[in-house]
Design a protein around this motif. Structure first.
Motif, PDB file in Angstrom:
ATOM      1  N   SER A 199      10.997   1.296   7.230  1.00 15.83           N
ATOM      2  CA  SER A 199      10.358   1.489   5.919  1.00 15.83           C
ATOM      3  C   SER A 199      10.645   2.891   5.388  1.00 15.83           C
ATOM      4  CB  SER A 199       8.846   1.253   6.005  1.00 15.83           C
ATOM      5  OG  SER A 199       8.237   2.179   6.884  1.00 15.83           O
ATOM      6  N   ASN A 216      -0.089   4.884   7.618  1.00  9.90           N
ATOM      7  CA  ASN A 216      -0.514   3.481   7.698  1.00  9.90           C
ATOM      8  C   ASN A 216       0.633   2.522   7.393  1.00  9.90           C
ATOM      9  OD1 ASN A 216      -3.096   3.905   8.562  1.00  9.90           O
ATOM     10  ND2 ASN A 216      -4.109   3.349   6.655  1.00  9.90           N
ATOM     11  N   VAL A 217       1.456   2.878   6.381  1.00  8.57           N
ATOM     12  CA  VAL A 217       2.630   2.044   6.077  1.00  8.57           C
ATOM     13  C   VAL A 217       3.572   2.049   7.278  1.00  8.57           C
ATOM     14  CG1 VAL A 217       4.674   1.796   4.613  1.00  8.57           C
ATOM     15  CG2 VAL A 217       2.475   2.400   3.575  1.00  8.57           C
ATOM     16  N   LEU A 239       5.084  -6.678   4.560  1.00  8.52           N
ATOM     17  CA  LEU A 239       4.694  -5.278   4.830  1.00  8.52           C
ATOM     18  C   LEU A 239       3.491  -4.886   3.975  1.00  8.52           C
ATOM     19  CD1 LEU A 239       5.118  -2.598   6.247  1.00  8.52           C
ATOM     20  CD2 LEU A 239       6.839  -2.007   4.520  1.00  8.52           C
ATOM     21  N   ALA A 240       3.451  -5.331   2.729  1.00  7.13           N
ATOM     22  CA  ALA A 240       2.301  -5.041   1.856  1.00  7.13           C
ATOM     23  C   ALA A 240       1.028  -5.636   2.443  1.00  7.13           C
ATOM     24  CB  ALA A 240       2.553  -5.585   0.456  1.00  7.13           C
ATOM     25  N   CYS A 290      11.455  -1.667   2.484  1.00  7.14           N
ATOM     26  CA  CYS A 290      11.624  -1.945   3.914  1.00  7.14           C
ATOM     27  C   CYS A 290      12.865  -2.803   4.115  1.00  7.14           C
ATOM     28  CB  CYS A 290      10.386  -2.625   4.495  1.00  7.14           C
ATOM     29  SG  CYS A 290      10.176  -4.348   4.039  1.00  7.14           S
ATOM     30  N   LEU A 330       0.732   1.358  -4.740  1.00  6.90           N
ATOM     31  CA  LEU A 330       1.896   1.178  -3.856  1.00  6.90           C
ATOM     32  C   LEU A 330       2.603  -0.118  -4.216  1.00  6.90           C
ATOM     33  CD1 LEU A 330      -0.110   3.026  -2.135  1.00  6.90           C
ATOM     34  CD2 LEU A 330       1.042   2.115  -0.132  1.00  6.90           C
ATOM     35  N   ILE A 333       7.732   1.608  -1.914  1.00  4.12           N
ATOM     36  CA  ILE A 333       8.100   1.487  -0.503  1.00  4.12           C
ATOM     37  C   ILE A 333       9.186   0.417  -0.368  1.00  4.12           C
ATOM     38  CG2 ILE A 333       7.272   0.985   1.833  1.00  4.12           C
ATOM     39  CD1 ILE A 333       5.809   3.362   0.672  1.00  4.12           C
ATOM     40  N   PHE A 366       5.765  -2.595  -2.904  1.00  2.89           N
ATOM     41  CA  PHE A 366       6.612  -2.889  -1.746  1.00  2.89           C
ATOM     42  C   PHE A 366       7.722  -3.853  -2.142  1.00  2.89           C
ATOM     43  CE2 PHE A 366       2.481  -1.706  -0.241  1.00  2.89           C
ATOM     44  CZ  PHE A 366       2.666  -1.056   0.965  1.00  2.89           C
ATOM     45  N   THR A 411      -0.036  -3.713   5.550  1.00  6.40           N
ATOM     46  CA  THR A 411      -0.583  -2.398   5.168  1.00  6.40           C
ATOM     47  C   THR A 411      -1.997  -2.551   4.631  1.00  6.40           C
ATOM     48  OG1 THR A 411       1.647  -1.586   4.635  1.00  6.40           O
ATOM     49  CG2 THR A 411      -0.210  -0.367   3.710  1.00  6.40           C
TER      50      THR A 411
END
Length: 468
Positions: A24, A12-13, A54-55, A47, A87, A45, A89, A58
């Motif tokens: 990423s 998914n990320v 991105l967070a 990127c 998670l 994570i 980011f 996601t």
């Protein structure tokens, strides 16, 4: 290597990153822990782009399964939770530092820049989430080999790494303690060289690392390294004062620093309770202050338990540890740690056991664990004798407890009842009568019930109060 949930998160990320057109990577502690077989629920994570975007992307892919996106704009980071997995980011970045601060000046960077800013090679490994090389290990500093060799070292020159962020010196020692790794010679020397730089770190962050060292399976590794590198002398000088043995006229005493480390290791085998482990660290902390040489007898440390108890609040304040029930528990353990030992040296009376149970309350089991951990003799017969004696104390405690139920016990006659019966204001006579009732029950003079205690109160009042 990865479970189904982790693979689902990675995919998914990766899909979110592809939608945004950014690269990423999973990086840091998760990669390390997976390789060494250590469980972890935190995934970092990185990127090459906007980590916050991105967070958010996601989180959209996970829908209701993801928690609200927590954004920390100051640091350019964002965090979401998927079930039990957290998670975090961040956009790839490079950092530079000023002399009197560990807070970096941050600039956008490449993956290579981001890996270079990591503290240790074992924490600088990444796993690609990109379509062209999904799942590939990116290990520019041979972190995998350092895991095989069980070595802690820095990607850049260690002197620079520790000067930039001195907390990393404590992190190196913490990882050595947690993982049972060795610190590479150049990295170790850099800690010694930069030790005084620890002064720019907040007490709270130092306490956090101390607690993690203390919660490791063998805390002595970390504390010994803190001592030998000179860090402990700066952050916790009272513990360093325990070090060394002195001899006069053939009489010597043990090195109380290394005795303490052995006690801490012993208790680490029986409890994960951080505060009981702190009690082990501090149980002999007042020995330097109470040390005295007595002619023909040797070294004594009379009253070190009481003096040590008084030191606990000050040390907790100094280390920015909590000033609450946890501190009071540690103080209680320090003040009481000799009590069960004294009971092994005499015929154990019910009265002595009652007083121990009354004073220890619900903490009696913790106290006994501390006392057993305090046995550090290399003489196996001596150790067996002590442990057998403590087992006898435990047995007698269980017997008396079953009969008298004294844990967290309150005498059947309260101060309020004494004042009401004799029409007294709060005063010394009220305390004297109440103490007399408590002592009579603990000594077995009267049974632990209301009628007997009331009758005893009336009798005692005649002795203490002139007009009764």
């Amino acid at each position: 290597m990865y479970n189904d949930n982790e693979l689902r998160i990675f995919k998914n990320v990766a899909a979110a990153a592809q939608k945004l057109g950014v690269e990423s990577y999973v990086i840091g502690g998760f990669v390390r822990d997976k390789i060494i077989g250590r469980s972890t629920k935190d995934i970092d994570i990185v990127c090459v782009g906007d980590g916050i975007a991105l967070a958010e992307q996601t989180a959209l892919l996970f829908g209701n399964e993801a928690t609200h996106v927590n954004i920390y704009k100051t640091y350019g980071t964002a965090q979401i939770k998927i079930g039990e997995t957290e998670l975090e980011f961040v956009g790839a970045r490079k950092e530079s530092y000023q002399q009197n601060s560990r807070n970096p000046i941050v600039q956008t960077g490449t993956l290579e820049d981001d890996q270079l800013r990591r503290d240790f090679t074992i924490n600088a490994m990444g796993i690609s989430l990109n379509e062209n090389n999904f799942g590939e290990l990116i290990d520019p500093f041979n972190g995998l080999k350092d895991i095989e060799d069980k070595i802690i070292r820095t990607p850049l020159k260690a002197v620079e790494t520790f000067s930039d962020d001195p907390l990393r010196m404590m992190r190196a020692i913490r990882f050595a303690a947690q993982l049972h790794y060795n610190i590479a010679p150049q990295t170790y020397e850099a800690i010694v060289h930069n030790a005084k730089r620890i002064n720019i770190i907040t007490k709270e962050r130092i306490a956090e690392e101390l607690n993690k060292i203390l919660l490791s399976s063998k805390p002595s590794i970390g504390f010994d390294l803190l001592y030998k590198t000179g860090l402990l002398q700066i952050i916790f000088p009272q513990m360093v004062a325990l070090a060394g043995a002195e001899f006069v006229d053939g009489y010597g005493h043990k090195d109380n620093f290394y005795h303490t480390l052995q006690v801490v290791d012993n208790i680490a085998q029986t409890t994960d309770d951080l505060w009981l482990r702190w009690a082990a660290v501090l149980h002999d902390i007042a020995k330097p202050a109470t040390k005295k040489f007595e002619e023909g007898h040797g070294w004594t440390f009379h009253g070190h338990e009481a003096v040590g108890g008084k030191m606990v609040p000050k040390i907790f304040t100094q280390l920015k540890l909590p000033q609450n029930e946890k501190m009071k528990f540690v103080r209680k353990m320090v003040e009481m740690h000799l009590r069960p030992i004294s009971l092994t040296k005499e015929n154990i009376t019910d009265s002595a056991i009652r007083r121990l149970l009354f004073d220890a309350g619900e903490d009696i089991d913790s106290l006994m664990k501390l006392c057993e951990a305090d046995i550090t003799s290399k003489n196996k017969q001596k150790v067996k004798r002590y442990l057998d004696n403590f087992e006898l104390v435990r047995k007698r405690c269980a017997e008396v407890e079953a009969t008298d139920q004294l844990r967290n016990w309150q005498p059947p006659i309260s101060g309020e009842l004494i004042m009401q019966t004799f029409q007294l204001a709060p005063s010394k006579p009220v305390g004297l009568i109440k103490d007399a009732i408590r002592n009579a029950i603990l000594d077995g003079e009267i049974p632990n019930d209301y009628d007997a205690a009331f009758a005893f109160m009336m009798q005692k009042a005649k002795e203490i109060l002139p007009n009764v």
